[in-house]
Scaffold this active site. Structure first.
Site, PDB file in Angstrom:
ATOM      1  N   PHE A 182      49.089  11.856  22.140  1.00  0.00           N
ATOM      2  CA  PHE A 182      50.305  11.428  21.446  1.00  0.00           C
ATOM      3  C   PHE A 182      51.571  11.586  22.293  1.00  0.00           C
ATOM      4  O   PHE A 182      52.671  11.266  21.846  1.00  0.00           O
ATOM      5  CB  PHE A 182      50.461  12.190  20.123  1.00  0.00           C
ATOM      6  CG  PHE A 182      50.500  13.693  20.272  1.00  0.00           C
ATOM      7  CD1 PHE A 182      51.697  14.352  20.532  1.00  0.00           C
ATOM      8  CD2 PHE A 182      49.333  14.453  20.156  1.00  0.00           C
ATOM      9  CE1 PHE A 182      51.741  15.728  20.673  1.00  0.00           C
ATOM     10  CE2 PHE A 182      49.374  15.842  20.291  1.00  0.00           C
ATOM     11  CZ  PHE A 182      50.580  16.480  20.555  1.00  0.00           C
ATOM     12  N   ARG A 203      59.864  27.820  10.793  1.00  0.00           N
ATOM     13  CA  ARG A 203      58.525  27.197  10.758  1.00  0.00           C
ATOM     14  C   ARG A 203      58.015  27.137   9.305  1.00  0.00           C
ATOM     15  O   ARG A 203      57.362  26.176   8.913  1.00  0.00           O
ATOM     16  CB  ARG A 203      57.532  27.973  11.631  1.00  0.00           C
ATOM     17  CG  ARG A 203      57.912  28.083  13.098  1.00  0.00           C
ATOM     18  CD  ARG A 203      57.563  26.904  13.959  1.00  0.00           C
ATOM     19  NE  ARG A 203      56.171  26.548  13.991  1.00  0.00           N
ATOM     20  CZ  ARG A 203      55.689  25.522  14.692  1.00  0.00           C
ATOM     21  NH1 ARG A 203      56.500  24.749  15.409  1.00  0.00           N
ATOM     22  NH2 ARG A 203      54.416  25.237  14.678  1.00  0.00           N
ATOM     23  N   THR A 252      52.476  20.850  10.818  1.00  0.00           N
ATOM     24  CA  THR A 252      52.800  19.661  11.625  1.00  0.00           C
ATOM     25  C   THR A 252      52.490  18.366  10.892  1.00  0.00           C
ATOM     26  O   THR A 252      53.289  17.436  10.895  1.00  0.00           O
ATOM     27  CB  THR A 252      51.992  19.718  12.952  1.00  0.00           C
ATOM     28  OG1 THR A 252      52.176  21.007  13.532  1.00  0.00           O
ATOM     29  CG2 THR A 252      52.451  18.643  13.920  1.00  0.00           C
ATOM     30  N   ARG A 290      58.500  19.054   5.532  1.00  0.00           N
ATOM     31  CA  ARG A 290      57.538  18.011   5.890  1.00  0.00           C
ATOM     32  C   ARG A 290      56.715  17.539   4.688  1.00  0.00           C
ATOM     33  O   ARG A 290      56.432  16.350   4.565  1.00  0.00           O
ATOM     34  CB  ARG A 290      56.648  18.505   7.029  1.00  0.00           C
ATOM     35  CG  ARG A 290      57.399  18.534   8.367  1.00  0.00           C
ATOM     36  CD  ARG A 290      56.678  19.338   9.404  1.00  0.00           C
ATOM     37  NE  ARG A 290      57.204  19.142  10.751  1.00  0.00           N
ATOM     38  CZ  ARG A 290      56.799  19.825  11.815  1.00  0.00           C
ATOM     39  NH1 ARG A 290      55.872  20.760  11.678  1.00  0.00           N
ATOM     40  NH2 ARG A 290      57.314  19.576  13.007  1.00  0.00           N
ATOM     41  N   HIS A 314      61.833  19.560  14.358  1.00  0.00           N
ATOM     42  CA  HIS A 314      61.173  20.419  15.337  1.00  0.00           C
ATOM     43  C   HIS A 314      61.716  21.827  15.177  1.00  0.00           C
ATOM     44  O   HIS A 314      62.912  22.012  14.939  1.00  0.00           O
ATOM     45  CB  HIS A 314      61.482  19.934  16.763  1.00  0.00           C
ATOM     46  CG  HIS A 314      61.125  20.948  17.805  1.00  0.00           C
ATOM     47  ND1 HIS A 314      59.843  21.082  18.283  1.00  0.00           N
ATOM     48  CD2 HIS A 314      61.859  21.915  18.402  1.00  0.00           C
ATOM     49  CE1 HIS A 314      59.824  22.092  19.158  1.00  0.00           C
ATOM     50  NE2 HIS A 314      61.027  22.606  19.245  1.00  0.00           N
ATOM     51  N   GLU A 334      63.962  26.031  25.074  1.00  0.00           N
ATOM     52  CA  GLU A 334      64.429  24.797  24.423  1.00  0.00           C
ATOM     53  C   GLU A 334      65.951  24.823  24.198  1.00  0.00           C
ATOM     54  O   GLU A 334      66.618  23.794  24.364  1.00  0.00           O
ATOM     55  CB  GLU A 334      63.669  24.605  23.101  1.00  0.00           C
ATOM     56  CG  GLU A 334      62.208  24.277  23.336  1.00  0.00           C
ATOM     57  CD  GLU A 334      61.313  24.439  22.101  1.00  0.00           C
ATOM     58  OE1 GLU A 334      61.826  24.634  20.990  1.00  0.00           O
ATOM     59  OE2 GLU A 334      60.073  24.373  22.272  1.00  0.00           O
TER      60      GLU A 334
END
Ligand code: IDP
Ligand code: MG
Length: 151
Positions: free
Chosen positions: A59, A87, A93, A104, A117, A128
Site C-alpha cells: 500500500f 491511538r 487502522t 475511525r 494518523h 515525526e
C-alpha cells in the site's frame, strides 16, 4: 504516568470531508493539549520520511500519493500517555476493526481513507514531529483548565 508529546495528522480525506473540526474537537474534548498545528500540503519529502517504515509494502505508493494529494493538518498534542490516548481515540487502522466511539469507526469506511494518523511510540513521535515542525513552532503555553483535567 508520564506527560508525553505525540504527533497527530488529520489526513487529506478528513480535510476534504469537512471533518477537521470534528476531529480536533474529539482531541480537545479528551483533555489533550494542542501545542502545535498547521494547515499544509505535505511535500513528497515529508511524506516519504513520515512513512519510511512502510516502504516496500503493497500500500506504500498509494499511501504516499494520498498523503501528498491535498491539505492536511499536522499537530503536536500533549498529555499523560498522549501516544496511547490518541491511538485510543483514533481506533484500529481498519475502520471495520475499530471500536464504536472512535474516530475511525464513527467516521470512516476504508483502511486507505482512515482520516487520522497518530504516532505509535515516543521515538516515532519525536521523529515525526521533527518532519513537520521546528522546535520554535512548538508553543509553550499555560492551560489553566489543566487543573480540571488532572487531579
Ligand atoms: P496506523 O495509521 O493505524 O498506525 P499503520 O499500520 O502505521 O496504521 O499504516 C499507516 C497507514 O497506511 C494507515 O493509517 C493506512 O492509511 C495505510 N494502510 C495501512 N495498511 C493498509 C492496507 O492494508 N491497505 C491500504 N492502506 C493501508
Ligand atoms: Mg502507524
Amino acid at each position: 504516568m508520564a506527560k508525553e508529546r505525540t504527533f497527530v495528522m488529520i489526513k487529506p480525506d478528513a480535510v476534504q470531508r469537512g471533518l477537521v473540526g470534528e476531529i480536533i474537537k474529539r482531541i480537545e474534548s479528551a483533555g489533550l493539549k494542542i501545542v502545535a498545528m498547521k494547515f499544509i500540503k505535505p511535500s513528497l519529502e515529508q511524506a516519504k520520511k513520515h512513512y519510511a517504515i512502510h516502504e516496500g509494502k503493497s500500500f506504500y505508493d498509494k499511501l504516499i500519493t494520498f498523503i501528498t494529494s491535498g491539505p492536511a493538518v499536522p499537530m503536536v498534542v500533549e498529555g499523560e500517555n498522549a501516544i496511547n490516548r490518541v491511538r485510543q481515540l483514533m481506533g484500529k487502522t481498519n475502520p471495520l476493526d475499530a471500536d464504536v466511539g472512535t474516530i475511525r469507526a464513527d467516521l470512516a469506511m476504508d483502511i486507505g481513507r482512515n482520516l487520522i494518523h497518530g504516532a505509535d511510540s515516543l521515538e516515532n513521535a519525536k521523529y515525526e514531529i521533527g518532519i513537520y515542525f521546528t522546535e520554535e513552532e512548538l508553543v509553550d503555553w499555560e492551560w489553566i483548565l489543566e487543573q480540571w483535567i488532572y487531579e
